[in-house]
Enzyme design. Structure first.
Site, PDB file in Angstrom:
ATOM      1  N   LYS A 125     -10.183  -2.925  -7.081  1.00 21.82           N
ATOM      2  CA  LYS A 125      -9.882  -1.359  -7.175  1.00 21.82           C
ATOM      3  C   LYS A 125      -9.005  -1.639  -8.606  1.00 21.82           C
ATOM      4  CE  LYS A 125      -6.619   0.699  -5.007  1.00 21.82           C
ATOM      5  NZ  LYS A 125      -5.764   1.445  -3.783  1.00 21.82           N
ATOM      6  N   LYS A 135      -6.451   0.537 -11.193  1.00 17.29           N
ATOM      7  CA  LYS A 135      -5.554   1.433 -11.007  1.00 17.29           C
ATOM      8  C   LYS A 135      -5.659   2.573 -12.269  1.00 17.29           C
ATOM      9  CE  LYS A 135      -2.916   0.793  -7.212  1.00 17.29           C
ATOM     10  NZ  LYS A 135      -2.948   1.800  -6.100  1.00 17.29           N
ATOM     11  N   ASP A 194      -8.479   4.065  -8.516  1.00 19.81           N
ATOM     12  CA  ASP A 194      -7.507   4.667  -7.686  1.00 19.81           C
ATOM     13  C   ASP A 194      -6.565   5.508  -8.923  1.00 19.81           C
ATOM     14  OD1 ASP A 194      -5.409   6.026  -6.169  1.00 19.81           O
ATOM     15  OD2 ASP A 194      -4.489   3.994  -5.411  1.00 19.81           O
ATOM     16  N   GLU A 253     -10.522   6.929  -5.712  1.00 19.72           N
ATOM     17  CA  GLU A 253      -9.309   7.231  -4.536  1.00 19.72           C
ATOM     18  C   GLU A 253      -8.555   8.255  -5.255  1.00 19.72           C
ATOM     19  OE1 GLU A 253      -5.844   5.013  -2.350  1.00 19.72           O
ATOM     20  OE2 GLU A 253      -7.596   3.748  -3.093  1.00 19.72           O
ATOM     21  N   ASP A 293      -6.178   9.447   0.220  1.00 17.71           N
ATOM     22  CA  ASP A 293      -4.853   8.801   0.338  1.00 17.71           C
ATOM     23  C   ASP A 293      -3.846   9.511   0.788  1.00 17.71           C
ATOM     24  OD1 ASP A 293      -3.041   6.535   0.972  1.00 17.71           O
ATOM     25  OD2 ASP A 293      -3.322   5.796  -1.197  1.00 17.71           O
ATOM     26  N   LYS A 311      -3.281   4.010   6.373  1.00 11.21           N
ATOM     27  CA  LYS A 311      -2.272   3.132   6.199  1.00 11.21           C
ATOM     28  C   LYS A 311      -1.073   3.361   7.096  1.00 11.21           C
ATOM     29  CE  LYS A 311      -2.570   2.861   1.178  1.00 11.21           C
ATOM     30  NZ  LYS A 311      -1.726   3.629  -0.239  1.00 11.21           N
ATOM     31  N   GLU A 320      -7.955  -3.253   1.896  1.00 10.08           N
ATOM     32  CA  GLU A 320      -6.950  -3.576   0.790  1.00 10.08           C
ATOM     33  C   GLU A 320      -6.036  -4.500   1.120  1.00 10.08           C
ATOM     34  OE1 GLU A 320      -5.054  -1.451  -3.221  1.00 10.08           O
ATOM     35  OE2 GLU A 320      -6.509  -0.175  -1.766  1.00 10.08           O
TER      36      GLU A 320
END
Length: 373
Positions: A167, A169, A198, A224, A249, A273, A327
């Site tokens: 992933k 950023k 993301d 994301e 998210d 999460k 993750e």
């Protein structure tokens, strides 16, 4: 089964150094603060919980310092004298005293599940519906560094056989420059790895609609949270426009959020999460909404330490909806271990440990070494 009454609540903050700096859209970190919560029962059983946030209060408004204060001053008096299996009742009473602070509540909820499972002598997943898998794939998160740095790190992970998906950023640069950086990375890794991005909720609707199609064309397999968490209608519009999945998210913290996202068809994948949703029970409820709506789930991380990662692993292994992997790489990013026996990462997956509770034991010497004075 021993006496379940909680007779002691203790907290300690650790500062655990990272193997390399990790950058988000807004902030960076080279040390991860970790709050440990110990709940001891009158029967002599201790459950351990963990509270973390990714890089400080920019993400969810909490920090390990605020969590520690809320737990010690407001939650501990509710916990003392209660049975560790009264998780629903304790959660209700905590909610009457503290309105939000989901990360602090999650740390307590994790400790309650660990203590209850240890009192019963069973693994925590037995309290969460039973095991449906014994391991989960682990995506490795890469920061906002220049393309050559990111490619070098990803290739090293591929060569070692530790990770097969990554992933990236985004959101720290000008959007056009950021897209060029990511497409350059995707070109170098084409055919060798799965790539996701993301944006950390940094773009608005127009920016996302203008730039995300280029990422889809460039080989990115999932996007994301491109827009702020509250902008669910924009997330739905982006999801309709893109040929690749959008994962929610920041827009997904509660079961109510999960229902709203499903009704609007705002996301193709849900990022679960424990820390952002207030604990294992609430996160399981979110996954059940996802399953009812036919939406697959992914087990995310807040750069959790090994206790929080083990808790997330037990939940992921008990949830049929978690078909998009995880993750749960947090402990691998940490330079030093603070478990007596490390979690087992092998073949690109994290494997479920044996034993009661979450199946992990802290190393007392490491905890003392990292403890904040």
């Amino acid at each position: 089964m021993s006496d379940l009454r909680i007779d002691r609540v203790e907290t300690v903050v650790l500062d655990v150094p990272l193997r390399r700096p990790h950058r988000f859209a807004r902030v960076g970190m080279d040390v991860q603060p970790v709050l440990l919560v110990y709940l001891r029962t009158a029967g002599g059983v201790t459950g351990v919980g963990e509270g973390v946030v990714p890089g400080g209060p920019w993400w969810g408004g909490e920090s390990v310092e605020t969590m520690q204060l809320v737990i010690e001053r407001y939650l501990a008096p509710i916990l003392l004298g209660r049975d560790v299996d009264d998780i629903a009742g304790i959660g209700r009473d905590i909610g009457d005293v503290v309105a939000a602070n989901l990360h602090a509540k999650a740390a307590v909820d994790i400790a309650l599940h660990d203590a209850w499972a240890r009192c019963l002598g069973v693994p925590a997943h037995a309290l969460l519906g039973g095991v449906v898998r014994r391991s989960v794939p682990v995506t490795w998160a890469l920061g906002t560094e220049p393309a050559p740095v990111v490619v070098e790190e990803a290739l090293a992970k591929l060569d070692a056989g530790t990770h097969r998906t990554f992933k990236l950023k985004m959101g720290a640069q000008d959007p056009a420059d950021d897209v060029r950086r990511v497409t350059a990375i995707a070109d170098k890794l084409a055919g060798a790895a799965g790539l996701r991005v993301d944006v950390n909720a940094r773009w608005d609707r127009g920016t996302a609609l203008a730039h995300l199609p280029r990422l889809a064309d460039g080989g990115i397999e999932l996007v994301e949270q491109p827009v702020p968490g509250a902008d669910v209608e924009a997330l739905a519009e982006i999801n309709r426009a893109l040929p690749i999945p959008v994962m929610a998210d920041e827009s997904l913290r509660t079961p109510g959020d999960a229902l709203r996202l499903a009704r609007l068809a705002a996301a193709d994948v849900y990022s679960l999460k424990i820390s952002k949703s207030g604990g294992l029970r609430a996160t399981r409820s979110i996954a059940e909404v996802a399953a009812a709506a036919g939406i697959p789930a992914h087990m995310g991380t807040s750069i959790d330490g090994p206790v929080g990662t083990a808790a997330s692993l037990h939940l992921a292994c008990a949830l049929p909806a978690v078909t998009w992997g995880s993750e749960l790489f947090g402990p691998l990013l940490m330079r030093a271990e603070h478990l007596a026996t490390p979690l087992r990462y092998e073949g690109g997956e994290l494997h479920l440990p044996d034993g009661p509770g979450f199946g992990v034991e802290l190393d007392p010497d490491a905890v003392r070494a990292f403890a904040r004075s």
